[in-house]
Design an enzyme around this catalytic site. Sequence first.
Site, PDB file in Angstrom:
ATOM      1  N   SER A   1     -21.432 -67.156  27.070  1.00 31.58           N
ATOM      2  CA  SER A   1     -22.310 -66.914  28.213  1.00 31.58           C
ATOM      3  C   SER A   1     -21.442 -66.512  29.384  1.00 31.58           C
ATOM      4  O   SER A   1     -20.242 -66.847  29.438  1.00 31.58           O
ATOM      5  CB  SER A   1     -23.084 -68.202  28.564  1.00 31.58           C
ATOM      6  OG  SER A   1     -23.712 -68.095  29.826  1.00 31.58           O
TER       7      SER A   1
ATOM      8  N   TYR B   1     -23.462 -77.293  31.572  1.00 27.84           N
ATOM      9  CA  TYR B   1     -23.552 -76.118  30.702  1.00 27.84           C
ATOM     10  C   TYR B   1     -22.336 -75.221  30.897  1.00 27.84           C
ATOM     11  O   TYR B   1     -21.752 -74.715  29.931  1.00 27.84           O
ATOM     12  CB  TYR B   1     -24.833 -75.361  31.021  1.00 27.84           C
ATOM     13  CG  TYR B   1     -25.065 -74.124  30.195  1.00 27.84           C
ATOM     14  CD1 TYR B   1     -25.183 -74.203  28.808  1.00 27.84           C
ATOM     15  CD2 TYR B   1     -25.185 -72.866  30.793  1.00 27.84           C
ATOM     16  CE1 TYR B   1     -25.411 -73.064  28.041  1.00 27.84           C
ATOM     17  CE2 TYR B   1     -25.419 -71.732  30.045  1.00 27.84           C
ATOM     18  CZ  TYR B   1     -25.525 -71.833  28.672  1.00 27.84           C
ATOM     19  OH  TYR B   1     -25.758 -70.710  27.920  1.00 27.84           O
TER      20      TYR B   1
END
Length: 268
Positions: free
Chosen positions: A144, A157
């Site tokens: 990501s 995250y």
Amino acid sequence: MATAAAPSAASRIAVVTGASSGIGAATARQLAAAGYRVVLTARRKDRIEALAEEIEAAGHKATAYPLDVTDREAVDEFATAFKTVGVLVNNAGGALGADPVATGDPDDWRRMYETNVIGTLNLTQALLPKLEASGDGTVVVVSSTAGLSTYEGGAGYVAAKHGEHVLAETLRLEIVGRPVRVVEIAPGMVKTDEFALTRFAGDQDKAAKVYQGVAAPLTADDVADTITWAVTRPAHVNIDLLVVRPRAQASNTKVHREVLTPMSNSQG
């Protein structure tokens, strides 16, 4: 643009984790269409079995294998089914919560690390000998943009995705000279049915605000297209890191929105 070469017979199997929805499901469809026999893994047995049937009905090859990537014993047993594997797409992962560091839930942090990092480690370790045995293996890590830069409310995250990014980068250094490529695909804002909804524990309003006013966030198919393109490059070509964002997103925290709304900190 050169036409992508079909995978060799020795590299025909592609394992896709997190294949029950979103990017994983889209990647399985596209790799199957590119000529791979895809092995679909995820915890939701019904979802991957339905997808395998869909792929088979389209004239391609697919097998469903229910698997929790955080269960090392189950992963090792799964790996015994193969002599060689051509491609491993480490896609299983996800985000939980958007709390600041001061109030973040340690259980959420632990679960994100286990799924995103340890899950990737488990599958990569278990299948690396099979990938090498193919003579032309590819490990794909779907990370990501959160693995490349930080944003408020995303530390758990972000930390997990940084870990996944470093895993890919280090593995590439450690196995250089062996017949296995390590590819990292780092998507930015992708609108899928489940990512934001899972992150916000089923809160539809919070999930919708992530994409509010963004004319065209990425789709799962957009990301699957970049994965398939990277995988189908000639064997000597390694796409080390491919960052893909929608045109409306300049960074994790700067997004053009047609309708002005409070900035969401859940962009990667």
